[in-house]
Design a protein around this motif. Sequence first.
Motif, PDB file in Angstrom:
ATOM      1  N   SER A 148      12.830   5.782  16.475  1.00  0.00           N
ATOM      2  CA  SER A 148      13.440   5.547  15.156  1.00  0.00           C
ATOM      3  C   SER A 148      14.156   4.203  15.073  1.00  0.00           C
ATOM      4  N   SER A 149      14.022   3.387  16.094  1.00  0.00           N
ATOM      5  CA  SER A 149      14.728   2.101  16.111  1.00  0.00           C
ATOM      6  C   SER A 149      13.942   1.030  15.356  1.00  0.00           C
ATOM      7  N   SER A 150      14.683   0.131  14.725  1.00  0.00           N
ATOM      8  CA  SER A 150      14.055  -1.011  14.042  1.00  0.00           C
ATOM      9  C   SER A 150      14.399  -2.317  14.745  1.00  0.00           C
ATOM     10  N   VAL A 151      14.788  -2.233  16.024  1.00  0.00           N
ATOM     11  CA  VAL A 151      15.257  -3.406  16.749  1.00  0.00           C
ATOM     12  C   VAL A 151      14.183  -4.480  16.880  1.00  0.00           C
ATOM     13  N   TYR A 152      12.893  -4.076  16.845  1.00  0.00           N
ATOM     14  CA  TYR A 152      11.823  -5.062  16.969  1.00  0.00           C
ATOM     15  C   TYR A 152      11.114  -5.326  15.639  1.00  0.00           C
ATOM     16  N   ASN A 153      11.785  -4.989  14.539  1.00  0.00           N
ATOM     17  CA  ASN A 153      11.294  -5.378  13.217  1.00  0.00           C
ATOM     18  C   ASN A 153      11.708  -6.825  12.932  1.00  0.00           C
ATOM     19  N   ILE A 154      10.772  -7.633  12.479  1.00  0.00           N
ATOM     20  CA  ILE A 154      11.064  -9.038  12.169  1.00  0.00           C
ATOM     21  C   ILE A 154      10.953  -9.222  10.654  1.00  0.00           C
ATOM     22  N   PRO A 155      12.079  -9.362   9.950  1.00  0.00           N
ATOM     23  CA  PRO A 155      12.034  -9.497   8.491  1.00  0.00           C
ATOM     24  C   PRO A 155      12.228 -10.937   8.018  1.00  0.00           C
ATOM     25  N   VAL A 156      11.588 -11.305   6.928  1.00  0.00           N
ATOM     26  CA  VAL A 156      11.848 -12.568   6.233  1.00  0.00           C
ATOM     27  C   VAL A 156      11.799 -12.291   4.733  1.00  0.00           C
ATOM     28  N   ALA A 157      12.546 -13.089   3.966  1.00  0.00           N
ATOM     29  CA  ALA A 157      12.552 -12.922   2.514  1.00  0.00           C
ATOM     30  C   ALA A 157      12.743 -14.289   1.865  1.00  0.00           C
ATOM     31  N   PHE A 158      12.159 -14.438   0.674  1.00  0.00           N
ATOM     32  CA  PHE A 158      12.227 -15.711  -0.042  1.00  0.00           C
ATOM     33  C   PHE A 158      12.461 -15.470  -1.527  1.00  0.00           C
ATOM     34  N   HIS A 159      13.239 -16.353  -2.121  1.00  0.00           N
ATOM     35  CA  HIS A 159      13.396 -16.373  -3.575  1.00  0.00           C
ATOM     36  C   HIS A 159      12.387 -17.382  -4.129  1.00  0.00           C
ATOM     37  N   LEU A 160      11.568 -16.949  -5.089  1.00  0.00           N
ATOM     38  CA  LEU A 160      10.525 -17.795  -5.660  1.00  0.00           C
ATOM     39  C   LEU A 160      10.841 -18.057  -7.131  1.00  0.00           C
ATOM     40  N   ALA A 161      10.912 -19.326  -7.505  1.00  0.00           N
ATOM     41  CA  ALA A 161      11.165 -19.696  -8.897  1.00  0.00           C
ATOM     42  C   ALA A 161      10.016 -20.570  -9.396  1.00  0.00           C
ATOM     43  N   GLY A 162       9.332 -20.111 -10.424  1.00  0.00           N
ATOM     44  CA  GLY A 162       8.202 -20.856 -10.963  1.00  0.00           C
ATOM     45  C   GLY A 162       7.108 -19.910 -11.432  1.00  0.00           C
ATOM     46  N   LYS A 163       6.042 -20.482 -11.932  1.00  0.00           N
ATOM     47  CA  LYS A 163       4.932 -19.682 -12.434  1.00  0.00           C
ATOM     48  C   LYS A 163       4.061 -19.239 -11.267  1.00  0.00           C
ATOM     49  N   LEU A 164       4.307 -18.045 -10.772  1.00  0.00           N
ATOM     50  CA  LEU A 164       3.616 -17.538  -9.589  1.00  0.00           C
ATOM     51  C   LEU A 164       2.300 -16.880  -9.972  1.00  0.00           C
ATOM     52  N   ASP A 165       1.242 -17.237  -9.260  1.00  0.00           N
ATOM     53  CA  ASP A 165      -0.066 -16.595  -9.426  1.00  0.00           C
ATOM     54  C   ASP A 165      -0.130 -15.434  -8.431  1.00  0.00           C
ATOM     55  N   ILE A 166       0.176 -14.241  -8.904  1.00  0.00           N
ATOM     56  CA  ILE A 166       0.262 -13.080  -8.019  1.00  0.00           C
ATOM     57  C   ILE A 166      -1.096 -12.765  -7.405  1.00  0.00           C
ATOM     58  N   ALA A 167      -2.152 -12.908  -8.192  1.00  0.00           N
ATOM     59  CA  ALA A 167      -3.498 -12.639  -7.670  1.00  0.00           C
ATOM     60  C   ALA A 167      -3.843 -13.602  -6.545  1.00  0.00           C
ATOM     61  N   ALA A 168      -3.476 -14.873  -6.688  1.00  0.00           N
ATOM     62  CA  ALA A 168      -3.745 -15.860  -5.637  1.00  0.00           C
ATOM     63  C   ALA A 168      -2.938 -15.540  -4.382  1.00  0.00           C
ATOM     64  N   LEU A 169      -1.717 -15.083  -4.574  1.00  0.00           N
ATOM     65  CA  LEU A 169      -0.882 -14.728  -3.430  1.00  0.00           C
ATOM     66  C   LEU A 169      -1.461 -13.512  -2.703  1.00  0.00           C
ATOM     67  N   GLU A 170      -1.905 -12.526  -3.446  1.00  0.00           N
ATOM     68  CA  GLU A 170      -2.497 -11.336  -2.843  1.00  0.00           C
ATOM     69  C   GLU A 170      -3.781 -11.687  -2.087  1.00  0.00           C
ATOM     70  N   SER A 171      -4.615 -12.555  -2.685  1.00  0.00           N
ATOM     71  CA  SER A 171      -5.849 -12.977  -2.014  1.00  0.00           C
ATOM     72  C   SER A 171      -5.549 -13.752  -0.739  1.00  0.00           C
ATOM     73  N   SER A 172      -4.475 -14.529  -0.763  1.00  0.00           N
ATOM     74  CA  SER A 172      -4.103 -15.311   0.417  1.00  0.00           C
ATOM     75  C   SER A 172      -3.718 -14.402   1.573  1.00  0.00           C
ATOM     76  N   PHE A 173      -2.900 -13.389   1.295  1.00  0.00           N
ATOM     77  CA  PHE A 173      -2.538 -12.439   2.348  1.00  0.00           C
ATOM     78  C   PHE A 173      -3.758 -11.670   2.849  1.00  0.00           C
ATOM     79  N   ALA A 174      -4.637 -11.298   1.938  1.00  0.00           N
ATOM     80  CA  ALA A 174      -5.841 -10.572   2.335  1.00  0.00           C
ATOM     81  C   ALA A 174      -6.689 -11.417   3.278  1.00  0.00           C
ATOM     82  N   GLU A 175      -6.808 -12.716   2.997  1.00  0.00           N
ATOM     83  CA  GLU A 175      -7.611 -13.595   3.842  1.00  0.00           C
ATOM     84  C   GLU A 175      -6.967 -13.757   5.218  1.00  0.00           C
ATOM     85  N   ILE A 176      -5.637 -13.849   5.258  1.00  0.00           N
ATOM     86  CA  ILE A 176      -4.942 -13.990   6.549  1.00  0.00           C
ATOM     87  C   ILE A 176      -5.134 -12.735   7.393  1.00  0.00           C
ATOM     88  N   VAL A 177      -5.044 -11.565   6.775  1.00  0.00           N
ATOM     89  CA  VAL A 177      -5.271 -10.315   7.503  1.00  0.00           C
ATOM     90  C   VAL A 177      -6.707 -10.239   8.005  1.00  0.00           C
TER      91      VAL A 177
END
Length: 866
Positions: free
Chosen positions: A91-120
């Motif tokens: 039940s430990s999260s000691v080896y969880n590595i989190p990151v977070a970002f604030h994004l300001a601007g016209k974000l293309d969500i579909a492009a972002l989703e496709s980018s993650f899909a390609e990396i995976v």
Amino acid sequence: MQLKELLAELSGKGVQLWVEGEQLRVRAPKDAINADLKEFLANNKAELIEWLRSPQISDNSIRLLPIPRTGNLPLSFGQERLWWLSQLAPSSSVYNIPVAFHLAGKLDIAALESSFAEIVHRHEVLRTSFPIEDGKPQHAIAPHLPIQLPVTDLQSTPLKQREQVIQNLVTQAAREPFDLASQPLWRIKLLQLGVEEYVLFLVIHHTIFDGWSFKVLFRELNSLYTSFYSHKAPELTELAIQYADYASWQRQYLQGNVLESLLTYWKQQLDGTISPLDLPIDKHILITSDRGASQSVELSPHLTDAVKELSREAGCSLFMTFLAAFQTLIYRYTGHSEIITCSPLACRQQSETEGLIGYLNNLVPLRIDISGNPSFKELLLRVRRVALGAYAHQDLPFQKLLELPNLGHAKLTQTMFSLLSEEHLSLQLPGIVVQPIEVHNGTANFDLSLSIWEKGETLKAALEYKTDLFSASTIIQMLDNFQILLAAIVKNPEQNLSSLPLFTKKDTRTVPQPNSAPFLAPRDALECQIAKIWEEVLDIKPIGVRDNLFALGANSLLAVRLGDHLQQVLHKSIPLATIFQATTIEQLAAILSQEEYALSESSIAGIQPLGSNPPLFLFEGVGIYYPLVPHLGLEQPIYGLVGELGKGKLSQCDTIEDLAAYYLAEIQTIQPKGPYFLGGVSWGGVVALEIAQQLAAKGEKVGLLALLDTIRPSSRKHLPIAKRLQYHYRQLTQAGFSHILQKVNNRFKKLKKKFSLVYDKLGLEHELVASTNVARLAMRDAYNQAAMKYIPQVYPGKITIFAASDRSESIGEEVTPDLGWGNIAEQGVEIHQIPGDHLGILQEPHVQILAEKLKSCLEAQKLVKK
């Protein structure tokens, strides 16, 4: 830059390094090596040759090549270790590595989703899990993993609640444990805050990811998003190998002579008894959990540049310099002459591994001998030798190292240090302004872990700690002390370690937080209570938990009011010094949240405790002097001293002489020897004069004695009635009826002040006085009376006077330009006229002129760098 990272960077640029005989050979494309890299290669030639000749570099008998995806694929040694640890604490999260970002601007969500899909799709390790077969974990890779970027719409959430909702969602995601037998071992989410405002957060388990992997992930994400956003085909080249290939190669490679050579080296390094460090813990618990937290601070640009310059001069990497400084800090706290600090090294010597996402890094213990009271430069050389040896032998898995006979009971998980470059957290998307958000998984693997990373032109330091051992106030104090230590080191790296500042757990100096810090709303009930009181007293809404009290416009009087209100609401005795030393809601809440928090016994507070120049000590106030900070600059340390009745020896101070002796002892805990720079406004200047007298009697030098509109006691002279009538007649003929109104108004102000004192003694609430605390008013009155009775003796030095030019309320009195001090100073007085009234000289815009003239006086002593 670490040696391993340097070589990996060079490899990525097409640069080849090899050894021929005793010569280091380099082949590189044009402009691939800049001046700094060329200098580093020249200064580290011998170490590079030794490193390139090490067994794991020179033994090329086992090549890193793709393997068939048949049968049971092995885990890497690092993965195996984390898997076993996860079985002990699922039940430990000691080896969880989190990151977070604030994004300001016209974000293309579909492009972002496709980018993650390609990396995976590109990286098998992101489609990997570790199911159990026959009691052992297996390396299971899914051929395909559908990706859908979940979006949570928070646009309708009220602004006042949104910050807390975001914090809760990110924290929950960071702290939720992973099931290593199930895919995926990462989670991603997008929060929509507005039409063009988002928060993106990602949590990945350490078994498939490490610090270097961030560089790969963000580099590919930047490239892929740009392509999909522009409706172009991705241009990333196909990976030569995958992580499973590396894991198989590692198992084959770490055998025979290679393994024996590595074990021999580490046996020598860790031979003998390893004693645990006596860290300044607040709680003595035999068995600690992995519950943890983190505090961070941003180093000033000047301090950042100075540390980098010291590294260049010493021929060391920034990693080595900060490691030496961290170990010096631990040494100054514990007194241990031998310290082991673990550090994660990338372990990506082969060029094929540079572009991989995965868990390749390895922990190495760096054992440094600090005996013999070396100078910091000598310690830096010792750290350099140990670090280079560790780089050359970094491939021995940490779990293999723990199997060494003498490490059975040794505690190697007390301190850790890591250095990250800015590119580790550099996410860039076209048309989007990206800002990282600090997020923590609520755990700590080591007792104390210091991380340094680049943030623009400055460096940021974060100290992660186990909350079972340390209080937040102790960690905040340690970060403060780390900056003080760095400032002392860069000022004179040749001084012995014993000459550097000595820190104890009770040292309570704090660093003012810049008011430009990102807004962070209160996160719990205590912070909400404090924030509400601050907002009411300061009449400012909203106030973030990291906003500095005095940067918001508070002064000493308002600090007193805050202390009174806090005591009434929280039912805790809060010394005034605590308000001055914990200048943010976050810092104050961290102190007050402790069941038995330590009350400060010091009357001294760091208004701006950093900088390489001798400190300036200002008397009878803290917040009132805060406006000086931005105008005197980051190189000028400033400390304020203010007394509180009934506090230890201070309650026995009946005269100015007694009070000065008490403050002098406080000052010398910061600065044992002169020259001293002293000052004070109003009767605080009288205290400064008496301290200067006592220093002179001890043979100590006073560089500057600055009296800020301090009139010598008993020097005021009332004009004869005839002259007063003549003065008023002249003013009346020149100014007319407005002069009479001005005089009536001034008189009314004086009456209001007198009535306010009566009201305060009756304990009534009103707006004319800053505090309802009768004891504090009695203390102020007692000190004022002591100042009026004080008979100054001839001072052997010079007095510098900064006189307020506006004396409209002192028409009936005659005050000489030297404020009555002319015949007191053997070396004369220097007078500067400052626009404004008595306290107005310390407020904008007049404080700028005061600071300019004060700085000129300091520079005239040739003790402040221009």
